[in-house]
Design a protein around this motif. Structure first.
Motif, PDB file in Angstrom:
ATOM      1  N   ARG A 290      -1.296  -2.501   5.373  1.00 47.51           N
ATOM      2  CA  ARG A 290      -0.268  -2.747   6.375  1.00 47.51           C
ATOM      3  C   ARG A 290       1.092  -2.958   5.720  1.00 47.51           C
ATOM      4  N   SER A 291       1.102  -3.819   4.676  1.00 47.63           N
ATOM      5  CA  SER A 291       2.360  -4.061   3.951  1.00 47.63           C
ATOM      6  C   SER A 291       2.877  -2.785   3.324  1.00 47.63           C
ATOM      7  N   LEU A 292       1.961  -1.966   2.822  1.00 48.32           N
ATOM      8  CA  LEU A 292       2.355  -0.697   2.189  1.00 48.32           C
ATOM      9  C   LEU A 292       2.991   0.231   3.213  1.00 48.32           C
ATOM     10  N   ALA A 293       2.387   0.352   4.421  1.00 46.02           N
ATOM     11  CA  ALA A 293       2.947   1.225   5.454  1.00 46.02           C
ATOM     12  C   ALA A 293       4.314   0.726   5.913  1.00 46.02           C
ATOM     13  N   ARG A 294       4.439  -0.606   6.128  1.00 48.61           N
ATOM     14  CA  ARG A 294       5.717  -1.169   6.586  1.00 48.61           C
ATOM     15  C   ARG A 294       6.800  -0.965   5.543  1.00 48.61           C
ATOM     16  N   CYS A 295       6.494  -1.239   4.281  1.00 51.64           N
ATOM     17  CA  CYS A 295       7.497  -1.091   3.210  1.00 51.64           C
ATOM     18  C   CYS A 295       7.918   0.368   3.061  1.00 51.64           C
ATOM     19  N   ALA A 296       6.966   1.308   3.205  1.00 56.53           N
ATOM     20  CA  ALA A 296       7.314   2.717   3.062  1.00 56.53           C
ATOM     21  C   ALA A 296       8.270   3.153   4.163  1.00 56.53           C
TER      22      ALA A 296
ATOM     23  N   GLY B 229       0.150  -0.458  14.820  1.00 54.08           N
ATOM     24  CA  GLY B 229      -0.601   0.183  15.883  1.00 54.08           C
ATOM     25  C   GLY B 229      -2.105   0.134  15.638  1.00 54.08           C
ATOM     26  N   PRO B 230      -2.873   0.517  16.650  1.00 57.66           N
ATOM     27  CA  PRO B 230      -4.342   0.513  16.493  1.00 57.66           C
ATOM     28  C   PRO B 230      -4.783   1.596  15.498  1.00 57.66           C
ATOM     29  N   PRO B 231      -5.915   1.373  14.825  1.00 57.00           N
ATOM     30  CA  PRO B 231      -6.410   2.402  13.885  1.00 57.00           C
ATOM     31  C   PRO B 231      -6.847   3.663  14.630  1.00 57.00           C
TER      32      PRO B 231
ATOM     33  N   ALA C 157      -3.691   1.870   7.980  1.00 51.57           N
ATOM     34  CA  ALA C 157      -2.609   1.042   8.580  1.00 51.57           C
ATOM     35  C   ALA C 157      -1.612   1.985   9.218  1.00 51.57           C
ATOM     36  N   LEU C 158      -1.010   1.554  10.372  1.00 54.22           N
ATOM     37  CA  LEU C 158      -0.010   2.353  11.091  1.00 54.22           C
ATOM     38  C   LEU C 158       1.149   1.423  11.491  1.00 54.22           C
ATOM     39  N   TRP C 159       2.327   1.709  10.973  1.00 53.20           N
ATOM     40  CA  TRP C 159       3.544   0.937  11.316  1.00 53.20           C
ATOM     41  C   TRP C 159       4.356   1.779  12.287  1.00 53.20           C
TER      42      TRP C 159
ATOM     43  N   TYR D 187       8.243   5.370  11.723  1.00 54.05           N
ATOM     44  CA  TYR D 187       6.791   5.308  11.574  1.00 54.05           C
ATOM     45  C   TYR D 187       6.380   5.532  10.124  1.00 54.05           C
ATOM     46  N   ALA D 188       5.264   4.923   9.784  1.00 52.63           N
ATOM     47  CA  ALA D 188       4.617   5.173   8.490  1.00 52.63           C
ATOM     48  C   ALA D 188       3.132   4.797   8.630  1.00 52.63           C
ATOM     49  N   PHE D 189       2.278   5.591   7.975  1.00 49.72           N
ATOM     50  CA  PHE D 189       0.848   5.234   8.007  1.00 49.72           C
ATOM     51  C   PHE D 189       0.199   5.603   6.685  1.00 49.72           C
ATOM     52  N   VAL D 190      -0.894   4.874   6.397  1.00 46.75           N
ATOM     53  CA  VAL D 190      -1.738   5.142   5.231  1.00 46.75           C
ATOM     54  C   VAL D 190      -3.112   5.577   5.777  1.00 46.75           C
ATOM     55  N   ALA D 191      -3.616   6.732   5.285  1.00 47.86           N
ATOM     56  CA  ALA D 191      -4.873   7.290   5.809  1.00 47.86           C
ATOM     57  C   ALA D 191      -5.841   7.604   4.676  1.00 47.86           C
TER      58      ALA D 191
END
Length: 867
Positions: free
Chosen positions: A49-55, A87-89, A79-81, A63-67
């Motif tokens: 989550r922190s990674l998506a928000r920081c990116a 947001g929900p997964p 994580a989805l920012w 928006y940013a997400f890690v998949a």
């Protein structure tokens, strides 16, 4: 709009842009610092989550997400920012999105027009305009997932931004790899705990049921230990019974332990347990209604117990299915994810315990049954002994009386005698056969009644030696002399020595009638052989069998004409032996050392008969590829036999007349005349004189052929020869077929002599060959149906024709031989559907040439109905 895929290091900063570069470096530095601070004390989901928000904040995006990559086309979000929160997964396919290129290992950056290039529904829903994504690789370079930043406005990304995201992705890859390792470790730990729990449970089941040999105690123990293994509202065991029935035990109901309900006995048809035992497979049902059509009896039970799910396991001990272990649940789909391997081991342990219990019950039942049988048998034997002792004297006396009656009145001769043949006792049949008075039995020695012939004395001596060794004699044939009148009799003797070795029990049959019949048969056979040899020695006609006056007259005529060179015309019905007469004339003529050439004029087509008789030269006609000698040339110096001469074409008759007159001919196509010295013997079954009157045969040729006429009598004119011919053919075909047929039954011989024989000797030969092949014993038998006969005119039919024909040439109703022949030919034509030629045609069955059959049909006025 731009679409950039980054593969190489960023280029050097151009002059004049140092201020912009410095700002970007400062922004990247801030982003890295924020990432380090945000993820320093976090792992797992908080880290991503922190990674998506920081990116997203680093690039100023919405928006940013890690998949995480799941398969070749699917991803799952870690994580989805969305700019204001997380947001929900989600899990989805990345086909048709820019993520497809990132997962393939490339950096993808799209500054604007994202939804135009990738018209994905989710991208359109969030209003994404720009996109940048970098892959997340593990230590070996495999893409584990990707980091993506999206914005609702155009977004220019610099090389520094890409480098920053790559650093973020590297941190994310390390954390994702750690997370996956933790998950694998946790899964292995859970599997180990589950295996340990299953092992403990299996040990508890084994301890609980391993030492119980009574069914009630075993089932109570199973009810105690199986309830916690599988989530269930009720469970039990089903045992098979005889007559396709089942016995069901409920071991646990609604968690009330140690209470075994009385067993329920029901039919096996429509029960899931019956299928499980038959197929040796599990059955799992997730909903009661699924069983309605397939297992209606199980469905009814589950409805009564208000159960929805069922799991049934076969209890297999060795090679036998001992029963079924079943679990029931009121919840639907309760047994969808059962541990099969563990439950199989539980079922195996239960099956072994159940097998021991059932074997113990069977042993106990057999012991009880055996004890009861022994007691009952002992009581019965005691009573039987008492009854037998009471009736022994009376039964023994009655038995002896019955034996005396049976012995004396038996239709077979019985004698009890000592080893030296001294009679001890003989029944009435024995005394009657041997001519002995009852009072003379004690003074009679059997050996004194045996005929004094070397063969009989040898058989007696061998039989007595066998008896002396204690060996039975079986079926010895002896010639005897009656004691009262000395007449010869023949007996077949069986003797069995008594185990004491003091006397023998002898049985014999009077076979005098059979022996006398065999002697008479041998005498008749010898007489028959003598008569045949006498005929051969008198007439020396080896192949012509018979001694009837009509035949003897022909044979005498053959002897007279054989020494001349005159042309001979042999006439007679088909099958009377015209060829044998021709051969006999040749064999007795001075030309006997030269060939006898036979020509069947009816078997050669009209176009080839002239070539066959006189030959042709090469090129005489189409197909004449070489010179060929004719039959007259081959017969030069010998005899030519023209069979069925009445079938010759008119043009061939002219050339034949020339040969008869001038003894010369010219081959077809040839110019040289050939001289030949040939004696001509012709044969026909047609009336040539009538053919001359009808213009179908040349009169001059007829007179040239009819120099010495010989008429062969039909078989019905020499009925007395039928027995000789029958025995001749029987001997021939018995030897050919390898069958021991030595005689002809009287009924068969009478039937053969009473038949009209329209086919003459050839027909007789065929009938004898067929009968020899079909006769089962040593006597030739011809069935009534094998010889078609005659009926009264107007009532004739093929079925009615299967009776014996009378011996006379005219039957009782006045039918002439022409009527008989006409009826016979019509019967065969109707059987072949009026087909004359071919393997199944009437000519083949009647053993005639098709042209001969047509001629006979015309002469007899036979016309196909409707034709």
């Amino acid at each position: 709009m731009s679409d950039l895929t980054h593969h190489a290091a960023p280029p050097e900063t151009p002059p004049g842009k140092s201020g912009v570069t410095a700002d970007r470096l400062q922004r990247a530095d801030r982003a890295l610092r924020a990432l380090a601070e945000g993820t320093a004390n976090t792992t797992g989901d908080e880290f991503f989550r922190s990674l998506a928000r920081c990116a997203a904040q680093a690039l100023g995006a919405r928006y940013a997400f890690v998949a995480e990559t799941l398969s070749g086309t699917d991803v799952r979000s870690l994580a989805l920012w969305d700019g204001s929160g997380f947001g929900p997964p989600f899990s989805r396919s990345f086909e048709g999105t820019p993520c497809q290129r990132v997962v393939a290992g490339q950096v993808c950056a799209i500054s604007s027009g994202l939804t135009v290039k990738y018209p994905d529904l989710w991208l359109q829903q969030i209003g994404a305009e720009s996109y940048v994504g970098v892959p997340m690789r593990n230590t070996v370079g495999r893409t584990m997932g990707h980091l993506a930043v999206l914005h609702i406005e155009p977004m220019e990304t610099s090389d520094e931004d890409i480098a920053t995201l790559k650093i973020f992705a590297a941190r994310g890859s390390a954390e994702l790899e750690r997370k996956q390792s933790d998950e694998r470790l946790q899964k292995a730990h859970e599997e180990l705990q589950r295996s340990h729990a299953e092992t403990q449970a299996l040990l508890e089941v084994t301890r609980a049921v391993g030492h119980h040999l009574q069914r009630e105690v075993l089932f109570a123990a199973l009810g105690e230990c199986l309830g916690g293994i599988v989530p269930t509202d009720a469970f039990g065991i089903v045992l098979p019974l005889e007559g396709k029935r089942l016995q069901a035990y409920i071991l646990n109901r609604q968690n009330i332990k140690s209470e075994v309900d009385p067993p329920l006995i029901t039919d096996a048809y429509g029960a899931a347990a019956d299928w499980v035992m038959s197929e040796r497979h599990w059955f799992v049902g997730g909903a009661r209604e699924e069983l309605l059509g397939r297992f209606p009896r199980t469905h009814c039970m589950m409805a009564r117990e208000k159960m929805e799910s069922i799991c049934s396991l076969p209890l297999i001990a060795g090679h036998r299915v001992r029963g079924v272990l079943f679990f029931l649940s009121s919840a639907k789909g309760a047994y969808a994810d059962l541990p099969h391997s563990f439950l199989d081991r539980v079922a195996s342990a239960v099956a072994i315990a159940l097998d021991d219990c059932l074997l113990h019950e069977e042993i106990r039942r057999l012991n009880d049954e055996l004890a009861a049988r022994k007691i009952a048998k002992l009581e019965q034997q005691t009573q039987e002994v008492a009854d037998q002792l009471a009736e022994t004297s009376k039964a023994l006396e009655a038995s002896e009386q019955r034996f005396r009656d049976l012995f004396d009145e038996a239709p077979i001769a019985y004698v009890q005698e000592e080893l030296d043949t001294h009679f001890i006792r003989a029944n009435r049949t024995a005394t009657r056969i041997l001519g002995i008075k009852p009072e003379d039995v004690p003074t009679t020695y059997g050996a004194t009644l045996v005929a004094d012939t070397p063969e009989t004395q040898r058989r007696l001596r061998e039989a007595l030696e066998s008896i002396g060794r204690g060996t039975d004699t079986s079926g010895v044939v002896l010639e005897m002399r009656r004691k009262d009148n000395g007449k010869p009799i023949w007996i077949q003797w069986w003797s069995r020595p008594d185990p004491s070795g003091k006397f023998t029990r002898t049985m014999f049959l009077d076979i005098s009638d059979r022996v006398l019949m065999e002697q008479e048969k041998a005498r008749i056979e010898a007489q028959n052989i003598y008569l045949q040899e006498e005929i051969r020695s008198t007439h020396n006609f080896v192949e012509i069998i018979g001694n009837s006056p009509a035949l003897l007259q022909v044979l005498r005529q053959i002897d007279r004409i054989a020494q001349t060179d005159s042309t001979v015309l042999i006439s007679g019905e088909t099958g009377t032996g015209k060829e044998l007469v021709a051969r006999a004339v040749h064999d007795r003529s001075p030309r006997r050392d030269r060939p006898l050439v036979k020509v069947s004029c009816g078997a050669i087509s009209a176009g080839l008969v002239e070539s066959e008789l006189f030959g042709h030269v090469k090129g005489a006609f189409t197909g004449a590829i070489a010179n060929r000698e004719g039959r007259f040339a081959l017969a030069d110096g010998g005899t030519i036999f023209l069979d069925e001469v009445g079938e010759l074409p008119m043009e061939t008759q002219v050339k034949l007349l020339r040969v008869l007159q001038e003894h010369e001919f010219e081959p077809i196509g040839g110019t040289r005349t050939r001289k030949v010295d040939v004696r001509v013997i012709a044969a026909t079954n047609r009336d040539l004189a009538a053919m001359v009157r009808e213009g179908k045969f040349r009169s001059d040729l007829f007179y040239r052929l009819n120099v010495v006429p010989v008429t062969m009598p039909s078989l019905r004119q020499r009925v007395e020869d039928i027995p000789l011919l029958t025995m001749f053919f029987l001997e021939k075909f018995a030897r050919k077929l390898g069958k021991p047929i030595t005689g002809v039954s009287e009924e068969t011989m009478a039937r053969l002599c009473g038949y009209a024989w329209p086919g003459n000797i050839r027909e007789l030969q065929n009938v004898i060959e067929r009968a020899a092949a079909l006769s089962p014993g040593p006597l030739l038998v011809v069935d009534r149906g094998a010889l078609p006969g005659t009926t009264t005119p107007g009532s004739w039919s093929p079925e009615a024709a299967m009776f014996d024909a009378p011996r006379q040439t005219t039957n009782a109703s006045g039918s002439s031989m022409e009527d008989i022949e006409r009826h016979h030919i019509i019967a065969v034509l109707q059987r072949t559907n009026w087909r004359i030629e071919g393997a199944q045609g009437a000519a083949k069955i009647l053993d005639l040439q098709p042209s001969t059959l047509r001629s006979r049909m015309q002469k007899l006025g036979i016309v196909r109905p409707g034709g």
